[in-house]
Design a protein around this motif. Sequence first.
Motif, PDB file in Angstrom:
ATOM      1  N   GLY A 197      -2.081   4.676 -17.118  1.00  0.00           N
ATOM      2  CA  GLY A 197      -1.073   4.074 -17.981  1.00  0.00           C
ATOM      3  C   GLY A 197       0.342   4.317 -17.490  1.00  0.00           C
ATOM      4  O   GLY A 197       0.705   5.440 -17.141  1.00  0.00           O
ATOM      5  N   GLY A 198       1.138   3.257 -17.464  1.00  0.00           N
ATOM      6  CA  GLY A 198       2.538   3.359 -17.064  1.00  0.00           C
ATOM      7  C   GLY A 198       2.793   3.030 -15.609  1.00  0.00           C
ATOM      8  O   GLY A 198       3.938   2.787 -15.219  1.00  0.00           O
ATOM      9  N   MET A 199       1.743   3.009 -14.781  1.00  0.00           N
ATOM     10  CA  MET A 199       1.943   2.749 -13.357  1.00  0.00           C
ATOM     11  C   MET A 199       2.122   1.255 -13.100  1.00  0.00           C
ATOM     12  O   MET A 199       1.441   0.422 -13.685  1.00  0.00           O
ATOM     13  CB  MET A 199       0.748   3.263 -12.543  1.00  0.00           C
ATOM     14  N   SER A 200       3.015   0.922 -12.190  1.00  0.00           N
ATOM     15  CA  SER A 200       3.192  -0.472 -11.780  1.00  0.00           C
ATOM     16  C   SER A 200       2.036  -0.883 -10.871  1.00  0.00           C
ATOM     17  O   SER A 200       1.340  -0.034 -10.291  1.00  0.00           O
ATOM     18  CB  SER A 200       4.516  -0.633 -11.031  1.00  0.00           C
ATOM     19  N   ARG A 201       1.812  -2.177 -10.752  1.00  0.00           N
ATOM     20  CA  ARG A 201       0.738  -2.672  -9.886  1.00  0.00           C
ATOM     21  C   ARG A 201       0.983  -2.255  -8.440  1.00  0.00           C
ATOM     22  O   ARG A 201       0.045  -1.866  -7.730  1.00  0.00           O
ATOM     23  CB  ARG A 201       0.641  -4.194  -9.985  1.00  0.00           C
ATOM     24  N   GLU A 202       2.221  -2.305  -8.006  1.00  0.00           N
ATOM     25  CA  GLU A 202       2.540  -1.907  -6.632  1.00  0.00           C
ATOM     26  C   GLU A 202       2.179  -0.448  -6.386  1.00  0.00           C
ATOM     27  O   GLU A 202       1.590  -0.094  -5.357  1.00  0.00           O
ATOM     28  CB  GLU A 202       4.027  -2.135  -6.352  1.00  0.00           C
ATOM     29  N   ARG A 203       2.515   0.421  -7.338  1.00  0.00           N
ATOM     30  CA  ARG A 203       2.222   1.835  -7.166  1.00  0.00           C
ATOM     31  C   ARG A 203       0.713   2.095  -7.181  1.00  0.00           C
ATOM     32  O   ARG A 203       0.193   2.883  -6.404  1.00  0.00           O
ATOM     33  CB  ARG A 203       2.894   2.649  -8.269  1.00  0.00           C
ATOM     34  N   ARG A 204      -0.004   1.377  -8.054  1.00  0.00           N
ATOM     35  CA  ARG A 204      -1.457   1.534  -8.089  1.00  0.00           C
ATOM     36  C   ARG A 204      -2.076   1.149  -6.743  1.00  0.00           C
ATOM     37  O   ARG A 204      -2.965   1.838  -6.232  1.00  0.00           O
ATOM     38  CB  ARG A 204      -2.052   0.663  -9.198  1.00  0.00           C
ATOM     39  N   MET A 205      -1.627   0.030  -6.175  1.00  0.00           N
ATOM     40  CA  MET A 205      -2.189  -0.408  -4.899  1.00  0.00           C
ATOM     41  C   MET A 205      -1.937   0.613  -3.802  1.00  0.00           C
ATOM     42  O   MET A 205      -2.796   0.855  -2.946  1.00  0.00           O
ATOM     43  CB  MET A 205      -1.612  -1.778  -4.519  1.00  0.00           C
ATOM     44  N   GLU A 206      -0.773   1.238  -3.811  1.00  0.00           N
ATOM     45  CA  GLU A 206      -0.466   2.259  -2.805  1.00  0.00           C
ATOM     46  C   GLU A 206      -1.404   3.457  -2.940  1.00  0.00           C
ATOM     47  O   GLU A 206      -1.841   4.025  -1.933  1.00  0.00           O
ATOM     48  CB  GLU A 206       0.988   2.699  -2.952  1.00  0.00           C
ATOM     49  N   VAL A 207      -1.703   3.830  -4.185  1.00  0.00           N
ATOM     50  CA  VAL A 207      -2.603   4.967  -4.404  1.00  0.00           C
ATOM     51  C   VAL A 207      -4.029   4.612  -3.984  1.00  0.00           C
ATOM     52  O   VAL A 207      -4.718   5.412  -3.343  1.00  0.00           O
ATOM     53  CB  VAL A 207      -2.559   5.409  -5.875  1.00  0.00           C
ATOM     54  N   TYR A 208      -4.490   3.398  -4.325  1.00  0.00           N
ATOM     55  CA  TYR A 208      -5.824   2.980  -3.888  1.00  0.00           C
ATOM     56  C   TYR A 208      -5.886   2.856  -2.363  1.00  0.00           C
ATOM     57  O   TYR A 208      -6.919   3.149  -1.754  1.00  0.00           O
ATOM     58  CB  TYR A 208      -6.212   1.663  -4.564  1.00  0.00           C
ATOM     59  N   ASP A 209      -4.795   2.429  -1.747  1.00  0.00           N
ATOM     60  CA  ASP A 209      -4.747   2.390  -0.279  1.00  0.00           C
ATOM     61  C   ASP A 209      -4.974   3.780   0.299  1.00  0.00           C
ATOM     62  O   ASP A 209      -5.696   3.949   1.288  1.00  0.00           O
ATOM     63  CB  ASP A 209      -3.390   1.868   0.195  1.00  0.00           C
ATOM     64  N   LEU A 210      -4.335   4.776  -0.311  1.00  0.00           N
ATOM     65  CA  LEU A 210      -4.475   6.149   0.170  1.00  0.00           C
ATOM     66  C   LEU A 210      -5.921   6.617   0.051  1.00  0.00           C
ATOM     67  O   LEU A 210      -6.487   7.183   1.000  1.00  0.00           O
ATOM     68  CB  LEU A 210      -3.547   7.080  -0.625  1.00  0.00           C
ATOM     69  N   MET A 211      -6.551   6.394  -1.107  1.00  0.00           N
ATOM     70  CA  MET A 211      -7.928   6.850  -1.299  1.00  0.00           C
ATOM     71  C   MET A 211      -8.891   6.108  -0.367  1.00  0.00           C
ATOM     72  O   MET A 211      -9.829   6.699   0.175  1.00  0.00           O
ATOM     73  CB  MET A 211      -8.335   6.683  -2.762  1.00  0.00           C
TER      74      MET A 211
END
Length: 500
Positions: free
Chosen positions: A284-298
């Motif tokens: 909750g609260g995360m932008s779509r761009e930030r979520r994609m960056e985190v999924y990229d990392l994982m």
Amino acid sequence: MNNYSPSFHRHKSLKQEKNIMLPFSCYSPKLSLYILATCVILLMLLQIRSLHTVLPTSSSPLPSLSPSASWSLFQQWQNLVLNRTLAAASPVNCIQNPDSMNQKLRDSITFLPLKDLRFSNLPLDGHTWFMSSMYDTREEGEVQYQQFPSEPSKGRLLCLKGRDTHDGSWNYYALAWPEALPTNATQMKGLTFVSYNHYNYDNIWHGLSAVMPFVAWHRKNSCEKPTRWVLYHWGELRFKMGTWLNLLMEATFGQAPYIEEFNGVDDDQPVCFEKAVVMRHNEGGMSRERRMEVYDLMRCKARVYCNVSLDRRDSRERPDIGMTLLMRSGARSFRNETAVIGVFEKECKKVKGCRLMVAYSNNLTFCQQVKQMSLTDILISPHGAQLTNMFLMDRNSSVMEFYPKGWLKLAGVGQYVYHWIASWSGMRHRGEWRDPNGESCPYSDEDHRCMSFYKNGLIGYNETHFAEWARNVLNDVQTKRFEEEGTKNGTASTKTCDCN
């Protein structure tokens, strides 16, 4: 039964903190100036009076002092007043004995239940019942979190007490200053991740939703790694993650997650953490761009961990277009798997370079799933937790989803979670097919009791619809592949991961 309100509790907490801090605030520069100015004025008045002192007349009933004696007495009185004034204004005398003050701070600590029963009927509506008196740190586009110690906590540490695995209202939390920890408390060094999950850590979708924000915090904070994890479900302690989730976290952080079990700690013995980060709102609260960056990392870390190529162009095993049928066994499986496989196989053969792969997620190890997804451009699967693997595909890959009868009316918003994760991880959800046929419910179609009949139903097939659907998705993927080759820009051209 808790009868207090949030506002009452916050006012009470502020009042307690004010009372606690009072002994430290009696010294004020302005107060000292006022006292000194008053003393100077009094001294000046006394000095003027002494200069006008005259010898006594014969009618004076009392003997008078000589000017020199009067001046000497005045100096003694002046020194006495100044010394007492400075002593009274000194901050040293304002502060009580440090040991005594620390004990008062220690005695003022109040432990509250981790599970606030006032919110037991609406745990997901607005406020959360976990650590309900606390408020999250919110930054635009970033994950919501709490950190201890921090400015919002006024430098206090997070302390926990209780080891109940059945009722979160018997587990407690409190804040304490480092120099005044609760009596008999144990302090744990290093960084502690405290996770609240409304569901569980065994299901890979629910588990990933709970731990993903910690990866976001890790990435944003110089890739700092946790010393331990403390897991809660409704305030109840949990002592393990599912195997898939555990290995994903090991790959992401470069070390197996240590799940704190508080062995050797009594139920009523507090544990305080040198540094703690608490998450209780998932992504909750995360932008779509930030979520994609985190999924990229994982995704990147999982491929490195499993020795899988980061770039599709470096993989000799990678087909031009990889189409994977990720099957389920039992609940929400296809009623006629052979027929479904035949439809997609036929369409795949019509496209040059397409290869159909059939896999069962429950028969694959974690690294086998990582490798399978790295070879997949089009993921075809029934609705279920196995679809969480989609973020392990390259960005812009496609997902096709299937539902049994009855889900559209009765399953609620939860049926769209894989639409969400597709968007958040940079994938393309290509729609779904909902079986109009299946087991009949003895109640009306809109009766929520029918969901128990439909939830784990089998899924049929529609050959004409499936063939046309597959053909459209394949053509679109093929077109985009030609465009990528023309510009020589692959979808996963990165050579290294964040947080290396």
